[in-house]
Design an enzyme around this catalytic site. Structure first.
Site, PDB file in Angstrom:
ATOM      1  N   ASP A  37      -8.747  -0.347 -10.513  1.00 51.53           N
ATOM      2  CA  ASP A  37      -9.490  -1.072  -9.473  1.00 51.53           C
ATOM      3  C   ASP A  37     -10.799  -0.308  -9.241  1.00 51.53           C
ATOM      4  O   ASP A  37     -11.851  -0.686  -9.772  1.00 51.53           O
ATOM      5  CB  ASP A  37      -8.629  -1.157  -8.197  1.00 51.53           C
ATOM      6  CG  ASP A  37      -9.353  -1.774  -7.015  1.00 51.53           C
ATOM      7  OD1 ASP A  37     -10.511  -2.189  -7.166  1.00 51.53           O
ATOM      8  OD2 ASP A  37      -8.774  -1.846  -5.905  1.00 51.53           O
ATOM      9  N   GLU A  46      -1.866   0.270  -8.639  1.00 49.87           N
ATOM     10  CA  GLU A  46      -3.318   0.466  -8.770  1.00 49.87           C
ATOM     11  C   GLU A  46      -3.653   1.929  -8.522  1.00 49.87           C
ATOM     12  O   GLU A  46      -3.295   2.480  -7.484  1.00 49.87           O
ATOM     13  CB  GLU A  46      -4.072  -0.376  -7.727  1.00 49.87           C
ATOM     14  CG  GLU A  46      -3.996  -1.851  -7.948  1.00 49.87           C
ATOM     15  CD  GLU A  46      -4.648  -2.638  -6.799  1.00 49.87           C
ATOM     16  OE1 GLU A  46      -5.616  -2.168  -6.179  1.00 49.87           O
ATOM     17  OE2 GLU A  46      -4.154  -3.745  -6.539  1.00 49.87           O
ATOM     18  N   LYS A  76       0.854  -1.196   0.000  1.00 46.38           N
ATOM     19  CA  LYS A  76       0.000   0.000   0.000  1.00 46.38           C
ATOM     20  C   LYS A  76       0.881   1.234   0.000  1.00 46.38           C
ATOM     21  O   LYS A  76       1.785   1.339   0.835  1.00 46.38           O
ATOM     22  CB  LYS A  76      -0.850   0.018   1.270  1.00 46.38           C
ATOM     23  CG  LYS A  76      -1.961  -0.986   1.230  1.00 46.38           C
ATOM     24  CD  LYS A  76      -3.192  -0.349   0.631  1.00 46.38           C
ATOM     25  CE  LYS A  76      -4.246  -1.401   0.392  1.00 46.38           C
ATOM     26  NZ  LYS A  76      -5.223  -1.029  -0.589  1.00 46.38           N
ATOM     27  N   LYS A 123     -12.834  -7.420  -7.987  1.00 48.23           N
ATOM     28  CA  LYS A 123     -13.275  -7.816  -6.645  1.00 48.23           C
ATOM     29  C   LYS A 123     -14.707  -8.336  -6.776  1.00 48.23           C
ATOM     30  O   LYS A 123     -15.668  -7.552  -6.832  1.00 48.23           O
ATOM     31  CB  LYS A 123     -13.243  -6.601  -5.714  1.00 48.23           C
ATOM     32  CG  LYS A 123     -11.844  -6.070  -5.406  1.00 48.23           C
ATOM     33  CD  LYS A 123     -11.950  -4.929  -4.404  1.00 48.23           C
ATOM     34  CE  LYS A 123     -10.641  -4.607  -3.713  1.00 48.23           C
ATOM     35  NZ  LYS A 123      -9.721  -3.836  -4.531  1.00 48.23           N
ATOM     36  N   ASP A 155      -0.467  -0.165  -4.518  1.00 50.16           N
ATOM     37  CA  ASP A 155      -1.849   0.318  -4.552  1.00 50.16           C
ATOM     38  C   ASP A 155      -1.920   1.662  -3.862  1.00 50.16           C
ATOM     39  O   ASP A 155      -1.654   1.765  -2.671  1.00 50.16           O
ATOM     40  CB  ASP A 155      -2.768  -0.690  -3.849  1.00 50.16           C
ATOM     41  CG  ASP A 155      -4.238  -0.361  -4.058  1.00 50.16           C
ATOM     42  OD1 ASP A 155      -4.540   0.693  -4.656  1.00 50.16           O
ATOM     43  OD2 ASP A 155      -5.090  -1.157  -3.628  1.00 50.16           O
TER      44      ASP A 155
HETATM   45  O1  LIG Z   1      -5.777  -6.738  -3.655  1.00 51.95           O
HETATM   46  C1  LIG Z   1      -5.220  -7.357  -2.718  1.00 51.95           C
HETATM   47  O2  LIG Z   1      -4.127  -7.921  -2.852  1.00 51.95           O
HETATM   48  C2  LIG Z   1      -5.859  -7.428  -1.374  1.00 51.95           C
HETATM   49  C3  LIG Z   1      -7.119  -6.657  -1.217  1.00 51.95           C
HETATM   50  C4  LIG Z   1      -6.932  -5.182  -1.028  1.00 51.95           C
HETATM   51  O3  LIG Z   1      -5.830  -4.677  -1.129  1.00 51.95           O
HETATM   52  C5  LIG Z   1      -8.068  -4.369  -0.747  1.00 51.95           C
HETATM   53  C6  LIG Z   1      -9.276  -4.960  -0.489  1.00 51.95           C
HETATM   54  C7  LIG Z   1     -10.374  -4.198  -0.068  1.00 51.95           C
HETATM   55  C8  LIG Z   1     -10.255  -2.860   0.133  1.00 51.95           C
HETATM   56  C9  LIG Z   1      -9.001  -2.144  -0.017  1.00 51.95           C
HETATM   57  O4  LIG Z   1      -8.514  -1.671   1.193  1.00 51.95           O
HETATM   58  C10 LIG Z   1      -7.904  -2.886  -0.749  1.00 51.95           C
HETATM   59  C11 LIG Z   1      -7.761  -2.257  -2.123  1.00 51.95           C
HETATM   60  O5  LIG Z   1      -7.862  -1.036  -2.178  1.00 51.95           O
HETATM   61  O6  LIG Z   1      -7.573  -2.893  -3.131  1.00 51.95           O
HETATM   62 MG   LIG Z   2      -6.982  -1.319  -4.886  1.00 55.51          MG
END
Ligand SMILES: O=C(O)CCC(=O)C1=CC=C[C@@H](O)[C@@H]1C(=O)O
Ligand SMILES: [Mg+2]
Length: 321
Positions: free
Chosen positions: A214, A191, A134, A236, A162
């Site tokens: 995303d 991302e 992150k 997702k 991300d």
């Molecule tokens: O994508 C991944 O590897 C794990 C999931 C992840 O990072 C997320 C899942 C759900 C909400 C967010 O905080 C975050 C994202 O932003 O992609």
């Molecule tokens: Mg993301």
């Protein structure tokens, strides 16, 4: 004879899980179980606060109405709430033996703060080394330094980053400036670096760092189109809808030459194991983004292989139907 149950559950989260500036103390959701003769199928419905547009109560109303119609022998359309459509379609796919069992339990390890923790995990990781970090939570310069440090220390590492649209174009540039140009190609993608898609596109063009969409997938004007600098889309399923819709999105991405990454919306272990199966089935060879189980304090019904968290069983569920 058709039989069904709907359960409500709640799992405490690890302290310090913050989503869109809100602390998430518990994860709440539903499980549905559909039975026909000896066959059964499970699905999870857990809208993610701050990300899903529907609330859990909205999803619950839709799920109960759908299940009641199904019990009467009808084959109703899936609800419009994406989390409800996803969970119900998984239960039905399991029931009809349409969701293959083979799973991709590799999960790109997620790092939100301390790079030392990630080192240990990467050292123990067999095969392809991919991790997700992150960025955008701290100073862009610090993010750049962490990325350099990781890529320098682990030569066969590929990083997914991300930023959740955190950066202005200037901040994104500051980040890029700190990343050693020799390492940029080992950033598999970042991302959504910037607040707008146009700024993110410009960032990719100017820096040569690939980007992934995303948040954009949930915007009305989004289309799956190959563009310079755009490498991947993050799908997702809980935020997308039925399995059919997930398949369509994966196919649309692949058709454009984009990598599709199946990713978590912080589902319980039951939902995550299904996502690992969906990934093995629809995106073979692409490591899914599913390393979110350890944000929770327990697993639910089905265990994630080798995970040590305690597993909540049937008796911890609240039957609604
Ligand atoms: O994508 C991944 O590897 C794990 C999931 C992840 O990072 C997320 C899942 C759900 C909400 C967010 O905080 C975050 C994202 O932003 O992609
Ligand atoms: Mg993301």
């Amino acid at each position: 004879m058709r039989k069904a149950q709907v359960y409500r559950w709640q799992i405490p989260m690890d302290a310090g899980v913050v989503l869109r500036e809100r602390r998430l103390k518990t994860r709440d959701g539903l499980l549905v179980r559909l039975c026909l003769g000896d066959a059964e199928g499970w699905g999870e419905i857990s809208p993610l606060p701050g990300f899903s547009l529907e609330t859990l109560d909205d999803a619950q109303t839709a799920v109960i109405a759908w299940v009641n119609a199904w019990l009467k022998g009808n084959d109703p359309e899936f609800p419009s709430e994406p989390s409800a459509a996803f969970g119900l379609s998984c239960a039905l796919a399991e029931l009809n033996d349409e969701l293959p069992d083979a799973a991709d339990y590799r999960a790109a390890p997620l790092c939100t703060g301390d790079p030392d923790e990630l080192f240990a995990v990467l050292q123990a990781m067999p095969g392809e080394k991919v991790a997700k970090v992150k960025v955008g939570l701290w100073e862009a310069v610090r993010d750049g330094m962490v990325v350099n440090l990781l890529l320098e220390a682990v030569p066969d590492l590929q990083l997914r980053l991300d930023a959740n649209r955190a950066w202005t174009p200037l901040k994104a540039q500051q980040f890029a400036k700190y990343v050693n140009p020799d390492y940029r190609s080992r950033i598999a993608f970042i991302e959504e670096p910037c607040r707008t898609r146009d700024d993110s596109r410009a960032f990719a063009q100017e820096t040569g760092i690939a980007i992934a969409w995303d948040e954009s997938l949930r915007e009305a004007d989004f289309a799956f189109v190959a563009e310079p600098g755009v490498k991947a889309v993050v799908i997702k399923p809980t935020l997308t809808g039925s399995l059919q819709k997930v398949r369509e999105q994966v196919a649309a991405a692949h058709q454009q030459g984009l990598t599709a990454v199946i990713s978590s919306s912080i589902e319980s272990s039951l939902g995550l194991t299904q996502l690992a199966r969906i990934a093995a089935w629809l995106t073979p060879g692409t490591m899914p983004g599913l390393d979110t189980l350890n944000l929770m304090q327990a697993q639910l019904i089905r265990r994630w292989p080798h995970n040590e968290l305690p597993c909540m069983t049937h008796d911890s569920l609240d039957p609604l139907l």
